[in-house]
Design a protein around this motif. Structure first.
Motif, PDB file in Angstrom:
ATOM      1  N   UNK A 252       0.800  -1.227   0.000  1.00 53.14           N
ATOM      2  CA  UNK A 252       0.000   0.000   0.000  1.00 53.14           C
ATOM      3  C   UNK A 252       0.829   1.272   0.000  1.00 53.14           C
ATOM      4  N   UNK A 253       2.132   1.176   0.286  1.00 51.15           N
ATOM      5  CA  UNK A 253       2.995   2.373   0.216  1.00 51.15           C
ATOM      6  C   UNK A 253       3.041   2.898  -1.211  1.00 51.15           C
ATOM      7  N   UNK A 254       3.270   4.195  -1.335  1.00 55.49           N
ATOM      8  CA  UNK A 254       3.303   4.794  -2.678  1.00 55.49           C
ATOM      9  C   UNK A 254       4.720   4.711  -3.267  1.00 55.49           C
ATOM     10  N   UNK A 255       4.809   4.205  -4.494  1.00 60.41           N
ATOM     11  CA  UNK A 255       6.063   4.209  -5.255  1.00 60.41           C
ATOM     12  C   UNK A 255       5.833   5.073  -6.495  1.00 60.41           C
ATOM     13  N   UNK A 256       6.567   6.187  -6.572  1.00 63.19           N
ATOM     14  CA  UNK A 256       6.468   7.054  -7.753  1.00 63.19           C
ATOM     15  C   UNK A 256       7.422   6.506  -8.815  1.00 63.19           C
ATOM     16  N   UNK A 257       6.928   6.421 -10.032  1.00 62.75           N
ATOM     17  CA  UNK A 257       7.760   5.934 -11.140  1.00 62.75           C
ATOM     18  C   UNK A 257       7.580   6.859 -12.338  1.00 62.75           C
ATOM     19  N   UNK A 258       8.525   6.762 -13.269  1.00 62.19           N
ATOM     20  CA  UNK A 258       8.380   7.509 -14.514  1.00 62.19           C
ATOM     21  C   UNK A 258       7.213   6.918 -15.295  1.00 62.19           C
ATOM     22  N   UNK A 259       6.558   7.751 -16.062  1.00 67.72           N
ATOM     23  CA  UNK A 259       5.484   7.271 -16.927  1.00 67.72           C
ATOM     24  C   UNK A 259       5.772   7.763 -18.346  1.00 67.72           C
ATOM     25  N   UNK A 260       6.262   6.850 -19.230  1.00 67.05           N
ATOM     26  CA  UNK A 260       6.370   5.396 -19.162  1.00 67.05           C
ATOM     27  C   UNK A 260       7.552   4.926 -18.309  1.00 67.05           C
ATOM     28  N   UNK A 261       7.443   3.672 -17.813  1.00 67.24           N
ATOM     29  CA  UNK A 261       8.431   3.147 -16.865  1.00 67.24           C
ATOM     30  C   UNK A 261       9.102   1.871 -17.366  1.00 67.24           C
ATOM     31  N   UNK A 262      10.317   1.631 -16.862  1.00 67.37           N
ATOM     32  CA  UNK A 262      11.050   0.387 -17.130  1.00 67.37           C
ATOM     33  C   UNK A 262      10.285  -0.778 -16.497  1.00 67.37           C
ATOM     34  N   UNK A 263       9.902  -1.737 -17.336  1.00 65.25           N
ATOM     35  CA  UNK A 263       9.040  -2.826 -16.887  1.00 65.25           C
ATOM     36  C   UNK A 263       9.707  -3.678 -15.798  1.00 65.25           C
ATOM     37  N   UNK A 264      11.015  -3.873 -15.920  1.00 68.19           N
ATOM     38  CA  UNK A 264      11.729  -4.688 -14.931  1.00 68.19           C
ATOM     39  C   UNK A 264      11.650  -4.082 -13.534  1.00 68.19           C
TER      40      UNK A 264
END
Ligand SMILES: Cc1ncc(COP(=O)(O)O)c(C=O)c1O
Length: 360
Positions: free
Chosen positions: A86-98
């Motif tokens: 449930x913690x928030x993980x910010x990622x780039x959009x689009x993101x590296x699938x791995x």
């Protein structure tokens, strides 16, 4: 039937623009054979310290470094240490699938922040933080990102480092492509801008991914939990692989020349691929790395349809939706120029043109 298939294969080879793998001709096979003859003694066959082979750590030359089994393992260890469900993980959009896969195992809630030509839009991230978002971590590929090809601008690096400090989250700066720059100047790392940053390096793209050697440089408070997590996972990364990498990297004259050769190889390939595309697929020349992120400009054709039509032309591409966190990228595709020779890249571009012709 089989005979026809074999004959067809002989006439026309399948061209993969799909994987971001180094090609066999990029591997320093002879240098590794010679290094193996020098390093393969009883010491190299013993367990290494969990933190890493001392010779390799000395070459990495940073306090609190932890050698990992590729940077992929560092992503898993960081998620294990930092994330609760449930913690928030910010990622780039689009993101590296791995990275999405590694983090997803620890059940975070992903929040994607859009990427433009200058990388992650940190003003957008700040707006989310001001609005109450409290991430545990923010994952970025700051140089020649996978899949966008974008490089995070210096001002945004400074901004992101400051936000991590102010809002108490960890920036994961995943940097496997930094050395593969073929135009422009290096940009200082996010880690060098202060804040709570873990820097991930990898030898996969500059020596060979089969060696599985990467490293994490963490802030002091995070270094020990990461090492303890690694100890539980695999005790240590391969001693032999670490010594081989150290042996190659230590010879700085050879290593610099090798990386320069790689940059030259990829620069030619990137130019061949971008030059082979017509205006139905808009793409700009990347400054490094292995990827071109291209947008379909023809109305009514989406990435799924183009990918299928390319398959029918014996070319593999990856539709943008594969890299989506919360939908989108129906009109984008990722093309990698790393694996094919220049003439095959030109042919791949022609075949993509034929795929568009078939789709009308
Ligand atoms: C952005 C990114 N991070 C990490 C990895 C994994 O690298 P490693 O071989 O060091 O585990 C890759 C591999 O393609 C990648 O593109």
């Amino acid at each position: 039937m089989l005979r026809e298939l074999v004959a067809a294969a002989g006439e026309r080879s399948f061209l993969a623009l799909s994987g971001g793998l180094p090609p066999p001709e990029a591997f320093p096979v002879e240098a590794l054979r010679a290094a193996a003859a020098r390093v393969l003694d009883a010491g190299a066959l013993q367990y290494a310290p969990t933190e890493g082979d001392p010779a390799l750590l000395a070459l990495i030359g940073a306090p609190n470094a932890l050698v990992t089994t590729g940077s992929q393992q560092a992503l898993d260890l960081l998620a294990k240490v930092l994330l609760d469900p449930g913690d928030v993980a910010v990622v780039e959009s689009p993101a590296y699938v791995g990275a999405l896969r590694a983090l997803a195992a620890y059940e975070p809630r992903f929040v994607g922040v859009p990427v433009d030509a200058d990388g992650m839009d940190t003003a957008r991230l700040e707006a989310l933080l001001v609005g109450g978002l409290r991430p545990k971590l923010c994952y970025v590929v700051a140089n020649f990102s996978n899949p966008s090809g974008a490089t995070l601008a210096f001002e945004r690096r400074v901004h992101l480092a400051a936000l991590s400090e102010r809002y108490g989250f960890v920036v994961i700066e995943d940097d496997p492509y930094a050395a593969l720059r073929f135009s422009g100047d290096d940009v200082p790392t996010i880690a060098s801008c202060g804040g709570n940053v873990v820097y991930l390096g990898s030898y996969s793209k500059v020596i060979a991914p089969g060696l599985r050697v990467g490293y994490a440089i963490a802030p002091e408070w995070l270094a020990r939990p990461l090492a303890i997590a690694k100890q539980a996972t695999d005790l240590t990364s391969s001693s032999v692989d670490q010594r081989l990498v150290a042996e190659l990297v230590r010879d700085t004259m050879w290593f610099d020349a090798h990386v320069a050769r790689l940059c030259e190889l990829y620069a030619k390939r990137a130019a061949a691929l971008v030059g082979s595309l017509d205006d139905r697929l808009a793409a700009s020349m990347p400054a490094g790395g292995m990827f071109v992120w291209a947008s379909i400009t023809v109305p009514g054709i989406d990435a799924q349809a183009l990918t299928a039509a390319c398959m029918a032309q014996d070319v593999a591409i990856v539709p943008g939706m594969e890299f989506a966190v919360d939908g989108g990228f129906e009109r984008e595709v990722r093309l990698s120029f790393s694996q094919l020779r220049v003439d095959d890249l030109a042919e791949a571009g022609r075949r993509i043109g034929s795929a568009f012709d078939v789709l009308g």
